[in-house]
Design an enzyme around this catalytic site. Sequence first.
Site, PDB file in Angstrom:
ATOM      1  N   GLY A   8      86.907  61.278  73.834  1.00  0.00           N
ATOM      2  CA  GLY A   8      88.191  61.334  73.116  1.00  0.00           C
ATOM      3  C   GLY A   8      88.825  62.708  73.270  1.00  0.00           C
ATOM      4  N   GLY A  11      92.724  63.496  72.459  1.00  0.00           N
ATOM      5  CA  GLY A  11      93.279  63.248  71.124  1.00  0.00           C
ATOM      6  C   GLY A  11      93.599  64.526  70.380  1.00  0.00           C
ATOM      7  N   TYR A 142      88.754  52.706  57.896  1.00  0.00           N
ATOM      8  CA  TYR A 142      88.438  54.065  58.374  1.00  0.00           C
ATOM      9  C   TYR A 142      87.276  54.645  57.563  1.00  0.00           C
ATOM     10  CZ  TYR A 142      89.332  58.980  59.625  1.00  0.00           C
ATOM     11  OH  TYR A 142      89.232  60.281  60.056  1.00  0.00           O
TER      12      TYR A 142
HETATM   13  N1  SER Z   1      93.392  62.851  58.964  1.00  0.00           N
HETATM   14  C1  SER Z   1      92.704  61.627  58.672  1.00  0.00           C
HETATM   15  C2  SER Z   1      93.636  60.560  58.288  1.00  0.00           C
HETATM   16  O1  SER Z   1      94.642  60.868  57.673  1.00  0.00           O
HETATM   17  C3  SER Z   1      91.708  61.844  57.583  1.00  0.00           C
HETATM   18  O2  SER Z   1      90.503  62.285  58.071  1.00  0.00           O
HETATM   19  O3  SER Z   1      93.401  59.422  58.550  1.00  0.00           O
END
Ligand code: SER
Length: 317
Positions: A8, A11, A142
């Site tokens: 990655g 990114g 997430y």
């Molecule tokens: N920056 C990330 C998000 O906003 C959080 O770890 O998804």
Amino acid sequence: MKNVLIIGSTGQIGSELTMKLRSIYNGNIVAGYIPGAEPKGELAESGPSAIVDITNEQQIAETVSKYHIDTIYNLAALLSAVAEAKPQLAWKIGMGGLFNVLEVARTMKCAVFTPSSIGVFGNNTPKDKTPQDTIRNPRTMYGVTKVSGELLSDYYNIRFGVDTRSVRFPGLISYVTPPGGGTTDYAVDIYYSAAKGEKFVCPIGKGTYMDMMYMPDALRAAIEIMEADPSKFVHRNSFNIASMSFDPEIIFNKIKEYEPNFEMEYQVDPLRQAIAESWPNSLDDTCAREEWGWKPEYDLDTMTKDMLAKLKERFKK
Ligand code: SER
């Protein structure tokens, strides 16, 4: 000498981390990427790169073998808001991908860094000075992948001796590569608007505090934890780290100190707002400080000066 594979690498954190690692280590620092997200410019020219799709264990193994890799930085993930739109893909990359990385690391003896996030916490977690060891009950895909990833990484360490290490990143702020699909993205976007002289439309509500960090500190954290003497570790996956916490009003007022005509209005995005409200206001990073010497260098003021200067310079060209 260190031979590192960054999965990655194109990114948000990947491109800057790859460049930084190339500036400090003289081994193979391989920029892993997927087709469609090829390294460009300096990143492409300053060292080797390889197609490494994290969902393809064979591809990871071949690159590790070819470049004698000893450390893998596993940065592949969908950020929080986009993971809600594509939860199946988020799991496939976040967990399937991590499993592939850990299996390669187990058989080919690599250390692994996989970032975790403030997203591991949820509505029942203490919000202020959130402790290192506390309730992790996220309701986002997430967060689910990040908590599961922490557990799986610790499992591989305890069960197989794989040297897995991790930090829980807050929102990362940088003028280099913009983030995409995160809940904390507003704190980057606001600087772009200010530097361009545009009004900022804020998707996060007034009074919503989240932890944030300037990219140079985040890069240092990722490097220092991998270099740390593990004999002092009580934790591994994953450490709270912190440097600043603010709400949209505080960052707006800070920017106004330097850009007095800057304007902001609110158009709250319900998805991002719900995620933001489920996350801590600020983390307690005592364990990272004690176990491997973590210490941030930037605060909101020094970050704001640097962000505005760098972005204004860019938009002038
Ligand atoms: N920056 C990330 C998000 O906003 C959080 O770890 O998804």
